[in-house]
Design a protein around this motif. Structure first.
Motif, PDB file in Angstrom:
ATOM      1  N   ALA A   1      37.157  54.398  47.732  1.00  0.00           N
ATOM      2  CA  ALA A   1      37.865  53.247  47.165  1.00  0.00           C
ATOM      3  C   ALA A   1      39.094  52.904  47.994  1.00  0.00           C
ATOM      4  O   ALA A   1      39.441  51.724  48.158  1.00  0.00           O
ATOM      5  N   ASN A   2      39.760  53.917  48.527  1.00  0.00           N
ATOM      6  CA  ASN A   2      40.911  53.672  49.390  1.00  0.00           C
ATOM      7  C   ASN A   2      40.514  52.858  50.619  1.00  0.00           C
ATOM      8  O   ASN A   2      41.255  51.975  51.069  1.00  0.00           O
ATOM      9  N   ALA A   3      39.312  53.128  51.150  1.00  0.00           N
ATOM     10  CA  ALA A   3      38.820  52.366  52.296  1.00  0.00           C
ATOM     11  C   ALA A   3      38.573  50.909  51.926  1.00  0.00           C
ATOM     12  O   ALA A   3      38.836  49.999  52.720  1.00  0.00           O
ATOM     13  N   LEU A   4      38.069  50.658  50.725  1.00  0.00           N
ATOM     14  CA  LEU A   4      37.839  49.278  50.293  1.00  0.00           C
ATOM     15  C   LEU A   4      39.147  48.500  50.231  1.00  0.00           C
ATOM     16  O   LEU A   4      39.217  47.337  50.663  1.00  0.00           O
ATOM     17  N   ILE A   5      40.197  49.126  49.706  1.00  0.00           N
ATOM     18  CA  ILE A   5      41.498  48.460  49.632  1.00  0.00           C
ATOM     19  C   ILE A   5      42.042  48.211  51.035  1.00  0.00           C
ATOM     20  O   ILE A   5      42.627  47.160  51.316  1.00  0.00           O
ATOM     21  N   PHE A   6      41.830  49.163  51.935  1.00  0.00           N
ATOM     22  CA  PHE A   6      42.245  48.983  53.332  1.00  0.00           C
ATOM     23  C   PHE A   6      41.574  47.749  53.934  1.00  0.00           C
ATOM     24  O   PHE A   6      42.231  46.950  54.609  1.00  0.00           O
ATOM     25  N   LEU A   7      40.289  47.583  53.676  1.00  0.00           N
ATOM     26  CA  LEU A   7      39.574  46.423  54.202  1.00  0.00           C
ATOM     27  C   LEU A   7      40.146  45.125  53.642  1.00  0.00           C
ATOM     28  O   LEU A   7      40.384  44.161  54.378  1.00  0.00           O
ATOM     29  N   LEU A   8      40.372  45.090  52.336  1.00  0.00           N
ATOM     30  CA  LEU A   8      40.858  43.858  51.711  1.00  0.00           C
ATOM     31  C   LEU A   8      42.272  43.502  52.177  1.00  0.00           C
ATOM     32  O   LEU A   8      42.612  42.325  52.328  1.00  0.00           O
ATOM     33  N   LYS A   9      43.088  44.506  52.413  1.00  0.00           N
ATOM     34  CA  LYS A   9      44.466  44.247  52.828  1.00  0.00           C
ATOM     35  C   LYS A   9      44.591  43.898  54.311  1.00  0.00           C
ATOM     36  O   LYS A   9      45.480  43.142  54.700  1.00  0.00           O
ATOM     37  N   ASN A  10      43.699  44.465  55.138  1.00  0.00           N
ATOM     38  CA  ASN A  10      43.915  44.396  56.577  1.00  0.00           C
ATOM     39  C   ASN A  10      42.849  43.658  57.386  1.00  0.00           C
ATOM     40  O   ASN A  10      43.115  43.268  58.525  1.00  0.00           O
ATOM     41  N   LEU A  11      41.656  43.483  56.842  1.00  0.00           N
ATOM     42  CA  LEU A  11      40.557  42.946  57.636  1.00  0.00           C
ATOM     43  C   LEU A  11      39.860  41.810  56.885  1.00  0.00           C
ATOM     44  O   LEU A  11      38.758  41.981  56.361  1.00  0.00           O
TER      45      LEU A  11
END
Length: 340
Positions: A234-244
């Motif tokens: 889930a942390n990776a999903l938030i990283f994607l939404l915030k940064n990519l």
């Protein structure tokens, strides 16, 4: 301007509830959670989270809805505009899909169509389609891993239905401009996971001093998987939404959406995982090895993903596999009603 809003389908699933937890912990976003609570989604998981985190209650709205049916106009108004859609709802049991394939395929295809139709209408900033490593089929050995956009050759109806979901989502990206990101992940684990999942089955059997079945073959090869805690996923999903942010289709220039593999830190064969869990429990492991091809046709010995792309962009698991597994085993030992 209010907080950003996320539509999270499958919120009552074992991955969905950890995704809710990470959004609450690491963002100020609001969440509208959708679940039928008929299959793998449990209302108990949502209730447990909100009881432990009462400050999250004003930021979370739960709608009980079976996504094989379109949203009603009243539900659409209730949901309102959403900035992001994370679609992780699906029937997701390999063995059940082998026994009864038609319900899996029909459910998962109808589901993705209805969520994408909603996305066409609401026009979010990003639509993440959660998919699986199994769409690619098996790897040849424990150490292999598929890269993004390698050929897909699914081995069972569940994997086939997930590959179909991806294809339909890509068609909406190309035809309608749905801002799609596809993620493929490997075996998730974590607190409140279904008792039919392999890590929980191991823990239950060891606690009862029972023998565990490990799938191998006549050559001594044992099936392997990469495991990632659902909080890390889930942390990776938030990283994607915030940064990519997703890019749109430009014919002749950008002809496919972005895709990211989210994998665990290491590949373990099933015996290695069982030994780790037994060691964390301070118990002796009793096991037997059976031929996986003869016992479970449609199940593959090895799956693997290459996740170099996401790591190269700056993401890594915030909690190590060893720490994640230890905390999960401890929590489930102290809260054993969840694995009974």
């Amino acid at each position: 301007m209010g907080n950003k809003k996320v539509l999270l389908t499958g919120i009552g699933g074992s991955i969905g509830i950890h995704t809710l937890s990470q959004i609450m912990k690491n963002t100020d976003w609001d969440v509208v959670g959708i679940d039928s609570f008929k299959h793998r989604g449990w209302c108990d998981r949502v209730e447990n989270h909100l009881k432990r985190h009462p400050d999250d209650v004003p930021r979370v709205e739960i709608i009980q809805h079976d996504l094989v049916a379109p949203f009603s106009e009243m539900e659409k108004r209730r949901i309102g505009y959403v900035d992001y859609i994370i679609n992780m709802a699906s029937l997701s049991d390999v063995e059940a899909s082998i026994q009864e394939p038609a319900p899996f395929v029909l459910n998962n295809v109808a589901l993705i169509l209805n969520v994408l139709e909603f996305a066409r209408e609401v026009k979010p900033k990003a639509f993440i389609q959660i998919s699986t490593d199994e769409v690619y089929g098996p790897t040849t050995s424990k150490n292999d891993g598929y890269k993004e956009w390698d050929a897909q050759v699914p081995s069972n109806p569940y994997a086939g239905s997930k590959s179909a979901q991806e294809s339909i989502a890509i068609s909406y990206w190309r035809a309608y401009g749905v801002p799609l990101i596809i993620t493929n992940t490997m075996n998730n684990f974590g607190e409140m996971q279904s008792s039919s999942k392999f890590p929980v089955m191991i823990q239950k059997a060891i606690a009862k001093d029972e023998e565990i079945t490990i799938h191998g073959n006549e050559n001594g090869e044992i099936g392997s998987r990469s495991y990632i805690h659902s909080q890390n996923f889930a942390n990776a999903l938030i990283f994607l939404l915030k940064n990519l942010p997703p890019y749109l289709h430009i014919p002749g220039q950008i002809d496919r959406p972005d895709r990211y593999h989210i994998a665990g830190e290491k590949q373990l064969d099933n015996l290695e995982l069982a030994k780790l869990i037994a060691n964390l429990m301070g118990k002796e492991l009793k096991y037997k090895i059976v031929n996986f091809h003869s016992a479970r046709p449609g199940h593959d010995p090895h799956y693997g993903l290459n996740d170099d792309k996401l790591k190269s962009l700056g993401w890594k698991s915030p909690v190590s596999f060893e720490e994640s597994l230890a905390s999960t085993i401890k929590w489930q030992t102290e809260n054993d009603e969840w694995i009974k």
